[in-house]
Motif scaffolding. Sequence first.
Motif, PDB file in Angstrom:
ATOM      1  N   THR A  71      35.337  72.225  49.045  1.00  0.00           N
ATOM      2  CA  THR A  71      35.859  73.572  48.291  1.00  0.00           C
ATOM      3  C   THR A  71      35.694  74.996  49.319  1.00  0.00           C
ATOM      4  O   THR A  71      36.595  75.497  49.331  1.00  0.00           O
ATOM      5  N   ARG A 226      35.976  71.543  37.538  1.00  0.00           N
ATOM      6  CA  ARG A 226      36.375  71.918  38.542  1.00  0.00           C
ATOM      7  C   ARG A 226      37.546  72.507  38.493  1.00  0.00           C
ATOM      8  O   ARG A 226      37.995  73.570  39.044  1.00  0.00           O
ATOM      9  N   HIS A 231      38.750  75.299  41.375  1.00  0.00           N
ATOM     10  CA  HIS A 231      38.502  74.660  42.619  1.00  0.00           C
ATOM     11  C   HIS A 231      39.705  73.548  42.995  1.00  0.00           C
ATOM     12  O   HIS A 231      39.643  73.258  44.103  1.00  0.00           O
ATOM     13  N   HIS A 237      43.122  68.319  46.083  1.00  0.00           N
ATOM     14  CA  HIS A 237      42.360  67.870  44.809  1.00  0.00           C
ATOM     15  C   HIS A 237      42.055  66.492  45.152  1.00  0.00           C
ATOM     16  O   HIS A 237      42.307  65.498  44.287  1.00  0.00           O
TER      17      HIS A 237
END
Length: 267
Positions: A71, A226, A231, A237
């Motif tokens: 991230t 997240r 995030h 993802h």
Amino acid sequence: MNRAKFQFFPYHLVTPSPWPLLISFSLLNAAVGAVMYFHGYANGGNVLIIGLLSTVFAMVLWFRDVIVEGTFLGDHTSEVKKGLSMGMLLFIVSEAFAFLSVFWAFFHSSLSPAIEIGGQWPPVGITPLDPFAIPLLNTILLVSSGAFVTYGHHALIKGDRKGAIVGTFLTIVFAVIFTGLQYFEYVEAPFTFSDSVFGSAFFASTGLHGIHVIIGTIFILVGFVRLLNYHLTSDHHQGFEAAILYWHFVDIVWLFLFVAIYYWGGL
């Protein structure tokens, strides 16, 4: 003089980490504690709890490092993500073979019942569970959770943050309810693990699946946290996708369990 470091390849060279080693010793500790506990040795339960807690501790820290790498540090390039996807697929294949061994044991005993269990299936003296009670409700819950997590995934891809949060949250709620109902089913079951091969096959298969449900719930929960912390984006993802793929695998295995163990196995 500090010099910027450049690399001319798209792969991530992982920095040395203590967490794999810690998890290895923690799992060994948990296994030894479980054996001690099952055989009635003193402090076996305490050793087991310490092993499980240390495993969770190491997993949290390892998850944290991977999240930081993917991230904030930008280490998860397209090539790295391909490798992660392949690793997750191979992991699921290995899990499928674990369930294959359990199903093999079940069908080996049920298709040709031995004389020791009365030559019939279910064995003499065993009252199977009603498949259209809690098992059917759990089937609806698990299939619905799979639909909701898919909705959340597609909402994330389309940039619908609210839809992604709602779909993921409902998935977690349904998963927790599923686990609670299965625990209630275990408590109220009219047979135990030691009641012939039927009890062993039933609790080994459904218990193995239950552990996978708990692990999958943790995966989805990490993705949910997240998601709340921004995030995850529509095109980045990877961990959330892996958790969803794992959850669909859990769904499919449960459908086989419901048909084979609960319905056909109880006829």
